[in-house]
Scaffold this motif. Structure first.
Motif, short mmCIF file in Angstrom:
data_model
loop_
_atom_site.label_atom_id
_atom_site.label_comp_id
_atom_site.label_asym_id
_atom_site.label_seq_id
_atom_site.Cartn_x
_atom_site.Cartn_y
_atom_site.Cartn_z
N MET A 1 40.53 74.97 41.35
CA MET A 1 40.36 73.59 41.81
C MET A 1 38.91 73.17 41.70
O MET A 1 38.18 73.09 42.69
CB MET A 1 40.81 73.49 43.26
CG MET A 1 42.06 72.66 43.44
SD MET A 1 42.58 72.64 45.15
CE MET A 1 44.02 73.68 45.05
N ALA A 4 37.30 70.34 43.95
CA ALA A 4 36.91 70.64 45.34
C ALA A 4 35.56 71.36 45.35
O ALA A 4 34.71 71.08 46.18
CB ALA A 4 37.96 71.52 46.01
N ARG A 5 35.41 72.30 44.38
CA ARG A 5 34.15 73.02 44.31
C ARG A 5 32.99 72.07 44.11
O ARG A 5 32.01 72.10 44.81
CB ARG A 5 34.16 74.02 43.14
CG ARG A 5 35.11 75.17 43.24
CD ARG A 5 34.86 76.02 44.46
NE ARG A 5 35.86 75.79 45.48
CZ ARG A 5 37.09 76.26 45.43
NH1 ARG A 5 37.50 77.00 44.46
NH2 ARG A 5 37.94 76.00 46.41
N ARG A 7 32.79 68.97 44.60
CA ARG A 7 32.59 67.95 45.63
C ARG A 7 31.52 68.38 46.64
O ARG A 7 30.73 67.58 47.10
CB ARG A 7 33.90 67.65 46.34
CG ARG A 7 33.85 66.39 47.19
CD ARG A 7 35.18 66.22 47.91
NE ARG A 7 36.30 66.28 46.98
CZ ARG A 7 37.52 66.64 47.34
NH1 ARG A 7 37.79 66.98 48.57
NH2 ARG A 7 38.49 66.67 46.43
N THR A 8 31.52 69.67 46.97
CA THR A 8 30.55 70.10 47.98
C THR A 8 29.13 70.01 47.43
O THR A 8 28.18 69.87 48.18
CB THR A 8 30.80 71.55 48.43
OG1 THR A 8 30.71 72.40 47.30
CG2 THR A 8 32.16 71.69 49.08
N ARG A 26 32.19 80.35 52.30
CA ARG A 26 33.53 80.55 51.75
C ARG A 26 33.86 82.03 51.70
O ARG A 26 33.00 82.87 51.43
CB ARG A 26 33.64 79.96 50.35
CG ARG A 26 33.79 78.45 50.37
CD ARG A 26 33.91 77.92 48.97
NE ARG A 26 33.84 76.47 48.98
CZ ARG A 26 34.91 75.69 49.05
NH1 ARG A 26 36.12 76.22 49.12
NH2 ARG A 26 34.78 74.38 49.05
N ILE A 27 35.13 82.32 51.93
CA ILE A 27 35.58 83.70 52.09
C ILE A 27 36.18 84.20 50.79
O ILE A 27 37.02 83.51 50.18
CB ILE A 27 36.63 83.75 53.22
CG1 ILE A 27 35.98 83.39 54.56
CG2 ILE A 27 37.31 85.12 53.28
CD1 ILE A 27 36.95 83.05 55.66
N ALA A 42 41.79 80.42 56.23
CA ALA A 42 41.69 79.21 57.07
C ALA A 42 41.62 79.59 58.54
O ALA A 42 40.83 79.03 59.31
CB ALA A 42 42.88 78.29 56.81
N ILE A 45 38.39 80.48 60.14
CA ILE A 45 37.49 79.37 60.46
C ILE A 45 38.02 78.52 61.62
O ILE A 45 37.29 78.18 62.54
CB ILE A 45 37.27 78.49 59.21
CG1 ILE A 45 36.65 79.33 58.10
CG2 ILE A 45 36.42 77.27 59.53
CD1 ILE A 45 36.60 78.64 56.75
N VAL A 91 32.78 72.29 58.37
CA VAL A 91 33.89 71.44 58.85
C VAL A 91 33.34 70.25 59.63
O VAL A 91 33.85 69.14 59.56
CB VAL A 91 34.85 72.28 59.73
CG1 VAL A 91 35.89 71.40 60.40
CG2 VAL A 91 35.52 73.36 58.88
N ALA A 110 33.88 66.21 54.66
CA ALA A 110 35.10 66.07 53.86
C ALA A 110 36.09 67.18 54.22
O ALA A 110 37.30 66.95 54.32
CB ALA A 110 34.76 66.11 52.37
N ALA A 111 35.57 68.39 54.44
CA ALA A 111 36.45 69.50 54.82
C ALA A 111 37.10 69.24 56.18
O ALA A 111 38.26 69.59 56.40
CB ALA A 111 35.67 70.82 54.85
N LEU A 115 41.42 68.29 57.37
CA LEU A 115 42.26 69.00 58.34
C LEU A 115 43.35 68.11 58.94
O LEU A 115 44.20 68.59 59.70
CB LEU A 115 41.41 69.59 59.47
CG LEU A 115 40.67 70.87 59.09
CD1 LEU A 115 39.66 71.26 60.17
CD2 LEU A 115 41.67 72.02 58.88
#
Lengths: 181, 181
Positions: A1, A4-5, A7-8, A26-27, A42, A45, A91, A110-111, A115
């Motif tokens: 994806m 998404a990557r 975007r940060t 990120r895990i 998820a 976090i 988050v 955004a993260a 949710l």
């Protein structure tokens, strides 16, 4: 994806370094105990009840620590620790709202905004299965709001038999695969 | 939602008493710390990472304690305690599969099956925001599976401004209402 990557990296908060620390947080799923799984990641976090309840309050417009503590009923020290984790994970982000005295409050990234479907799903399940009576009624236009999921691509409801999973780290539905010889 | 209420009474498991204990386990939202909220009530039951990971394994077809422990990586004692809570809350039920020695495994109840949207939402969020790379790819027919929510009644995507909430216990979005004089 990749979207998404990237975007940060391209978001305005990248300038402050917040997005970088979120990306660092990120895990790697191969490092999780048990099944390499995004649900488990998820839960690392947000899998603590005060975490999601803090996000719920910020979604509802309550940004200050005192509001979040009052409306969740969390112990102050546990909420403070949890908010630190949520900020580190990208988050929530802190924004100053006063210089003297120095004060900041909490806003969704955004993260954090992403949710919303998790909160919606928990709310629906809780209404139906966890409480004696739903404490809040929700209406969409003129009818009671109940959500259902469809495939974003084709718009169809998704049945299990139409879904195919491809694990990338040697596990299948039953467990870890036979070790390679 | 009378249909959900009556479902626990009319289901076959009512005959075993399982549904009764699940009904007893329902939470009065007015007794929660902070906001009376079904998300908070849901988190009292499933808001611990091993709980949802145990449900994930049962969804995937892994019913035995040893399988659940292996595939989640949970400490045995914590998983045992968590499974007890899930059975008491009516999310899982134990079924004997061997008389000598006496052994039983774990199966989803209707409440457990209803957690699928929660797991889906966590998986999607985790894939996008929690992991360095999604460990499992999912396909629906011939395209990648991504879910979106629509209103079950009218089929429309739900925007926040089209939703009206009615709290029943004296709280609004900001917090507890002014105390009655």
């Amino acid at each position: 994806m990749p979207s998404a990557r990237s975007r940060t990296v391209t978001s305005p908060s990248a300038l402050t370094g917040a997005a970088e620390s979120a990306a660092d947080a990120r895990i790697d799923p191969a490092t999780l105990p048990g099944r390499p799984c995004s649900i488990a990641a998820a839960m690392e976090i947000i899998g603590e009840k005060w975490a999601l309840l803090a996000v719920r309050e910020v979604v509802l417009g309550n940004h200050r620590f005192s509001e979040i503590v009052r409306n969740t009923g969390a112990p102050r020290d546990r909420m403070a620790a949890r908010l630190k984790v949520l900020v580190h994970a990208g988050v929530l982000e802190r924004r100053p709202y006063s210089d003297a005295p120095p004060r900041s409050d909490y806003h969704l990234t955004a993260a954090g905004r992403a949710l919303a479907p998790v909160l919606d799903a928990l709310l629906a399940w809780g209404d139906e299965w966890a409480v004696s009576d739903p404490p809040v009624a929700r209406f969409h236009h003129d009818h009671e709001l109940r959500l259902t999921s469809v495939c974003r691509e084709c718009g169809e409801p998704v049945r299990g038999r139409d879904v195919r999973r491809e694990g990338r780290l040697g596990w299948d539905d039953r467990g870890p695969g036979s070790p390679a010889v």
